[in-house]
Design a protein around this motif. Structure first.
Motif, PDB file in Angstrom:
ATOM      1  N   ASN A  96      10.998   9.123  -1.877  1.00  0.00           N
ATOM      2  CA  ASN A  96      11.087   8.168  -0.769  1.00  0.00           C
ATOM      3  C   ASN A  96      11.767   6.859  -1.163  1.00  0.00           C
ATOM      4  O   ASN A  96      11.767   5.899  -0.400  1.00  0.00           O
ATOM      5  CB  ASN A  96       9.687   7.875  -0.206  1.00  0.00           C
ATOM      6  CG  ASN A  96       8.744   7.334  -1.276  1.00  0.00           C
ATOM      7  OD1 ASN A  96       9.161   6.598  -2.173  1.00  0.00           O
ATOM      8  ND2 ASN A  96       7.483   7.695  -1.188  1.00  0.00           N
ATOM      9  N   ARG A 106      -0.669  12.947   4.763  1.00  0.00           N
ATOM     10  CA  ARG A 106      -1.860  12.789   5.581  1.00  0.00           C
ATOM     11  C   ARG A 106      -2.917  13.816   5.161  1.00  0.00           C
ATOM     12  O   ARG A 106      -4.101  13.514   5.073  1.00  0.00           O
ATOM     13  CB  ARG A 106      -1.507  12.936   7.062  1.00  0.00           C
ATOM     14  CG  ARG A 106      -2.548  12.323   7.971  1.00  0.00           C
ATOM     15  CD  ARG A 106      -2.101  12.315   9.410  1.00  0.00           C
ATOM     16  NE  ARG A 106      -0.969  11.436   9.624  1.00  0.00           N
ATOM     17  CZ  ARG A 106       0.177  11.813  10.147  1.00  0.00           C
ATOM     18  NH1 ARG A 106       0.365  13.062  10.497  1.00  0.00           N
ATOM     19  NH2 ARG A 106       1.149  10.948  10.323  1.00  0.00           N
ATOM     20  N   SER A 148       0.818  -1.214   0.000  1.00  0.00           N
ATOM     21  CA  SER A 148       0.000   0.000   0.000  1.00  0.00           C
ATOM     22  C   SER A 148       0.854   1.267   0.000  1.00  0.00           C
ATOM     23  O   SER A 148       0.346   2.370   0.084  1.00  0.00           O
ATOM     24  CB  SER A 148      -0.952   0.006   1.206  1.00  0.00           C
ATOM     25  OG  SER A 148      -0.231   0.039   2.411  1.00  0.00           O
ATOM     26  N   PHE A 149       2.153   1.117  -0.103  1.00  0.00           N
ATOM     27  CA  PHE A 149       3.052   2.270  -0.128  1.00  0.00           C
ATOM     28  C   PHE A 149       3.442   2.580  -1.570  1.00  0.00           C
ATOM     29  O   PHE A 149       3.808   1.688  -2.330  1.00  0.00           O
ATOM     30  CB  PHE A 149       4.305   1.955   0.697  1.00  0.00           C
ATOM     31  CG  PHE A 149       5.173   3.149   0.976  1.00  0.00           C
ATOM     32  CD1 PHE A 149       4.934   3.953   2.078  1.00  0.00           C
ATOM     33  CD2 PHE A 149       6.233   3.460   0.146  1.00  0.00           C
ATOM     34  CE1 PHE A 149       5.730   5.057   2.338  1.00  0.00           C
ATOM     35  CE2 PHE A 149       7.045   4.569   0.400  1.00  0.00           C
ATOM     36  CZ  PHE A 149       6.791   5.364   1.504  1.00  0.00           C
ATOM     37  N   HIS A 183       4.396   4.582   8.294  1.00  0.00           N
ATOM     38  CA  HIS A 183       3.931   3.583   7.328  1.00  0.00           C
ATOM     39  C   HIS A 183       5.057   2.592   7.006  1.00  0.00           C
ATOM     40  O   HIS A 183       4.861   1.373   7.063  1.00  0.00           O
ATOM     41  CB  HIS A 183       3.459   4.310   6.065  1.00  0.00           C
ATOM     42  CG  HIS A 183       2.752   3.438   5.081  1.00  0.00           C
ATOM     43  ND1 HIS A 183       1.586   3.788   4.477  1.00  0.00           N
ATOM     44  CD2 HIS A 183       3.053   2.207   4.592  1.00  0.00           C
ATOM     45  CE1 HIS A 183       1.193   2.824   3.658  1.00  0.00           C
ATOM     46  NE2 HIS A 183       2.081   1.851   3.711  1.00  0.00           N
ATOM     47  N   GLY A 238       5.432   9.437   5.576  1.00  0.00           N
ATOM     48  CA  GLY A 238       5.389   7.982   5.433  1.00  0.00           C
ATOM     49  C   GLY A 238       6.347   7.180   6.306  1.00  0.00           C
ATOM     50  O   GLY A 238       6.529   5.992   6.083  1.00  0.00           O
ATOM     51  N   ILE A 273      -0.051   8.433  -5.405  1.00  0.00           N
ATOM     52  CA  ILE A 273      -0.612   8.063  -4.098  1.00  0.00           C
ATOM     53  C   ILE A 273      -2.130   8.207  -4.110  1.00  0.00           C
ATOM     54  O   ILE A 273      -2.863   7.323  -3.663  1.00  0.00           O
ATOM     55  CB  ILE A 273       0.014   8.920  -2.973  1.00  0.00           C
ATOM     56  CG1 ILE A 273       1.491   8.547  -2.794  1.00  0.00           C
ATOM     57  CG2 ILE A 273      -0.744   8.742  -1.658  1.00  0.00           C
ATOM     58  CD1 ILE A 273       2.258   9.452  -1.854  1.00  0.00           C
ATOM     59  N   LYS A 298      -4.793   5.239  -3.468  1.00  0.00           N
ATOM     60  CA  LYS A 298      -5.757   5.276  -2.367  1.00  0.00           C
ATOM     61  C   LYS A 298      -7.185   5.214  -2.906  1.00  0.00           C
ATOM     62  O   LYS A 298      -8.032   4.542  -2.322  1.00  0.00           O
ATOM     63  CB  LYS A 298      -5.579   6.540  -1.523  1.00  0.00           C
ATOM     64  CG  LYS A 298      -4.185   6.723  -0.978  1.00  0.00           C
ATOM     65  CD  LYS A 298      -4.068   6.434   0.500  1.00  0.00           C
ATOM     66  CE  LYS A 298      -2.606   6.222   0.822  1.00  0.00           C
ATOM     67  NZ  LYS A 298      -2.212   5.975   2.148  1.00  0.00           N
ATOM     68  N   GLY A 327      10.120  14.668   7.171  1.00  0.00           N
ATOM     69  CA  GLY A 327       9.116  15.561   7.744  1.00  0.00           C
ATOM     70  C   GLY A 327       7.807  14.856   8.092  1.00  0.00           C
ATOM     71  O   GLY A 327       7.628  13.670   7.808  1.00  0.00           O
ATOM     72  N   VAL A 328       6.925  15.617   8.701  1.00  0.00           N
ATOM     73  CA  VAL A 328       5.638  15.084   9.162  1.00  0.00           C
ATOM     74  C   VAL A 328       4.775  14.623   7.986  1.00  0.00           C
ATOM     75  O   VAL A 328       4.674  15.305   6.980  1.00  0.00           O
ATOM     76  CB  VAL A 328       4.858  16.176   9.928  1.00  0.00           C
ATOM     77  CG1 VAL A 328       3.485  15.665  10.345  1.00  0.00           C
ATOM     78  CG2 VAL A 328       5.654  16.627  11.131  1.00  0.00           C
ATOM     79  N   GLY A 329       4.201  13.436   8.151  1.00  0.00           N
ATOM     80  CA  GLY A 329       3.238  12.954   7.155  1.00  0.00           C
ATOM     81  C   GLY A 329       3.864  12.473   5.869  1.00  0.00           C
ATOM     82  O   GLY A 329       3.193  12.382   4.843  1.00  0.00           O
TER      83      GLY A 329
HETATM   84  P1  ADP Z   1       4.935  10.109   9.256  1.00  0.00           P
HETATM   85  O1  ADP Z   1       5.055   8.975  10.215  1.00  0.00           O
HETATM   86  O2  ADP Z   1       6.165  10.307   8.433  1.00  0.00           O
HETATM   87  O3  ADP Z   1       4.463  11.389   9.871  1.00  0.00           O
HETATM   88  P2  ADP Z   1       2.855   8.468   8.140  1.00  0.00           P
HETATM   89  O4  ADP Z   1       3.621   7.226   7.890  1.00  0.00           O
HETATM   90  O5  ADP Z   1       1.969   8.470   9.323  1.00  0.00           O
HETATM   91  O6  ADP Z   1       3.825   9.723   8.185  1.00  0.00           O
HETATM   92  O7  ADP Z   1       2.033   8.807   6.831  1.00  0.00           O
HETATM   93  C1  ADP Z   1       0.886   9.632   6.822  1.00  0.00           C
HETATM   94  C2  ADP Z   1      -0.191   9.020   5.954  1.00  0.00           C
HETATM   95  O8  ADP Z   1       0.216   9.081   4.609  1.00  0.00           O
HETATM   96  C3  ADP Z   1      -0.448   7.558   6.253  1.00  0.00           C
HETATM   97  O9  ADP Z   1      -1.821   7.315   6.177  1.00  0.00           O
HETATM   98  C4  ADP Z   1       0.292   6.821   5.169  1.00  0.00           C
HETATM   99  O10 ADP Z   1      -0.355   5.624   4.838  1.00  0.00           O
HETATM  100  C5  ADP Z   1       0.244   7.791   4.034  1.00  0.00           C
HETATM  101  N1  ADP Z   1       1.448   7.711   3.195  1.00  0.00           N
HETATM  102  C6  ADP Z   1       2.623   8.343   3.379  1.00  0.00           C
HETATM  103  N2  ADP Z   1       3.496   8.069   2.399  1.00  0.00           N
HETATM  104  C7  ADP Z   1       2.854   7.239   1.557  1.00  0.00           C
HETATM  105  C8  ADP Z   1       3.221   6.593   0.329  1.00  0.00           C
HETATM  106  N3  ADP Z   1       4.422   6.785  -0.235  1.00  0.00           N
HETATM  107  N4  ADP Z   1       2.310   5.792  -0.250  1.00  0.00           N
HETATM  108  C9  ADP Z   1       1.090   5.621   0.289  1.00  0.00           C
HETATM  109  N5  ADP Z   1       0.682   6.200   1.427  1.00  0.00           N
HETATM  110  C10 ADP Z   1       1.540   7.000   2.064  1.00  0.00           C
END
Ligand code: ADP
Ligand code: MG
Length: 460
Positions: free
Chosen positions: A140, A327, A133-134, A173, A170, A298, A302, A166-168
């Motif tokens: 990245n 996010r 799902s990534f 994930h 991945g 992405i 989704k 940075g925030v959000g």
């Molecule tokens: P972080 O921990 O870096 O703040 P997260 O891992 O919580 O970020 O990611 C935030 C949201 O974005 C999650 O729901 C995650 O599934 C989604 N997301 C982030 N990067 C990707 C990616 N490359 N592909 C699919 N979904 C992603």
């Protein structure tokens, strides 16, 4: 009453919260003043208690006009990973399982140890966060490849793996994906995902109840330890100390450690040198903000996962309008999907613009050469004719060059077209002006402020 309560909760909570946290709760029974509910795990119980208990109580009292006490019972400690074992050796393991259950019942009388024992077994992974799902893209790719390498061959080449970004973007994930993949291959692997805050809270609790040995042993038994957001340990010396020893113990017994942070180890203030240097023993991989293509990919992934049709132009509109926080990007998609489903319409660009109008401020306002000329002339209090003239006094030359520079930056007009509108100058004059301002901007803060100021006027 429970069905009614659930129905009420469904209305007040978001769908995701509801399906994740309320739907799995099972009603076991009720006495005059107590409702007994089964929860899937201790972690689950903690979470629900913390976040939703008061809400559940409120809803129950609204329905029954009685104040019920809520009692939670934890279901079989690890139903998912216990299942395959039972299949392989039905008799022996089945008995063991029964035995375990009995023991658990016995321990229930004496609550604390049961909790700890069960906590041990919860890997605490989010099963939705997988490699499948990534979406990987240039921003990245490094962290993605490193994570896959670690998941395929833990504790060989990249130990520890340190992911920062940075925030959000991945990080959470990816580390969950590592855990999920290792667990899928080897259901018996001892894996644990911990936020550094949870690590700290548990440590403090263990200190308080004099159970440090238990705490230590638990971590030192792990095959894979995932610690998310290590920057929160900054300045927490006792936590860092404990984590340092955990780290050493795992590292020496060749167990994989994965750590995430919002910053490069050197840039985390309040992180002890000895921890920092250990993070540098392994591989440090970064995640950068995604480009538009990755964001589109992405969104596509989704929406496919949600079985929703997202047209290309809408995906592009969202990707260009969103910040780099994925996010937030997901939030936009969910909002749009909700709107489409509530109104029973297909998603279109027009709908997206309408639904997002407060979130995405359209950047591409049409700005013309004439608007720029007017704004610059007003800013410097000179006449429009003077701005367009050939007069070579400094008070005119600078505004003129600035105006030309901004025209080049904000409009699609070509050099000859701009020259035409500045009293018929040839295109080399225009190029010269643009180059000159470009060069000066790098060194001259005042000039930079002036240009910013004019642009601001243009956009408001
Ligand atoms: P972080 O921990 O870096 O703040 P997260 O891992 O919580 O970020 O990611 C935030 C949201 O974005 C999650 O729901 C995650 O599934 C989604 N997301 C982030 N990067 C990707 C990616 N490359 N592909 C699919 N979904 C992603
Ligand atoms: Mg995170």
């Amino acid at each position: 009453i429970w069905l009614e309560a659930q129905a009420n909760l469904k209305q007040v909570l978001t769908e995701q919260t509801y399906t994740t946290w309320i739907e799995p709760l099972k009603f076991l029974g009720a006495t005059a003043d107590t409702v007994v509910i089964e929860v899937p795990s201790v972690f689950f119980q903690k979470w629900v208690t913390e976040k939703y208990l008061s809400m559940i109580k409120e809803v129950l009292s609204a329905i029954t006009s009685k104040n019920y006490h809520i009692e939670f019972h934890v279901a079989d400690p690890q139903p998912e990973s216990a299942e395959p074992k039972v299949e392989k050796e039905p008799k022996a393991k089945g008995k063991e399982k029964d035995k375990e259950k009995e023991q658990d019942k016995e321990r229930e009388k004496d609550k604390e140890p049961v909790k700890d024992k069960k906590n041990d077994l919860v890997p605490n992974l989010n099963s939705k966060y997988t490699f499948e799902s990534f979406v990987s893209g240039p921003s990245n790719q490094f962290a993605y490849a490193a994570s896959q390498a670690v998941a395929n061959k833990p504790a060989t080449n990249y130990n520890p793996l340190f992911i920062y970004g940075g925030v959000g973007l991945g990080k959470t994930h990816l580390v969950n994906a590592i855990g999920n993949q290792i667990l899928a291959k080897n259901p018996k692997a001892k894996i644990c995902y911990y936020s550094s805050e949870k690590f700290m809270n548990e440590m403090i609790n263990s200190l308080r109840y004099k159970k440090m040995d238990e705490f230590r042993n638990k971590f030192r038994k792990m095959d894979l330890l995932l610690i998310d957001d290590i920057q929160f340990m900054a300045g927490k010396e006792a936590t860092q100390e404990e984590f340092f020893h955990t780290f050493n113990a795992l590292y020496e017994s060749h167990k994989q450690i994965v750590v995430t942070s919002d910053k490069f180890p050197k840039d985390i203030p309040g992180l002890e040198e000895r921890l920092r240097s250990r993070f540098e023993w392994g591989l440090i991989a970064d995640i950068q903000p995604p480009g538009v293509e990755t964001k589109v990919a992405i969104l596509k992934k989704k929406s496919d996962m949600h079985a929703v049709n997202l047209p290309d132009d809408v995906a592009l509109f969202l990707a260009e309008g969103a910040t780099s926080n994925i996010r937030e990007l997901e939030g936009m998609l969910i909002r749009l999907e909700a709107f489409a489903s509530l109104t029973g319409q297909e998603i279109t660009l027009g709908m997206a613009k309408e639904v997002m109008k407060d979130i995405i401020v359209e950047k591409t306002r049409d700005i013309s050469v004439e608007m720029i000329q007017k704004t610059v002339a007003e800013h410097f209090r000179i006449k429009l004719s003077e701005l367009k003239s050939d007069k070579r006094i400094k008070t005119l030359v600078v505004p003129r060059q600035i105006a030309i520079y901004i025209c080049r930056e904000l409009t699609k007009a070509s050099y000859p077209e701009i020259g035409e509108k500045f009293g018929g100058k040839d295109h080399s004059t225009i190029i010269h002006s643009v180059k000159k301002i470009e060069k000066q901007l790098a060194a001259d803060a005042d000039l930079k402020a002036t240009v910013e100021d004019i642009k601001k006027k243009l956009f408001t």
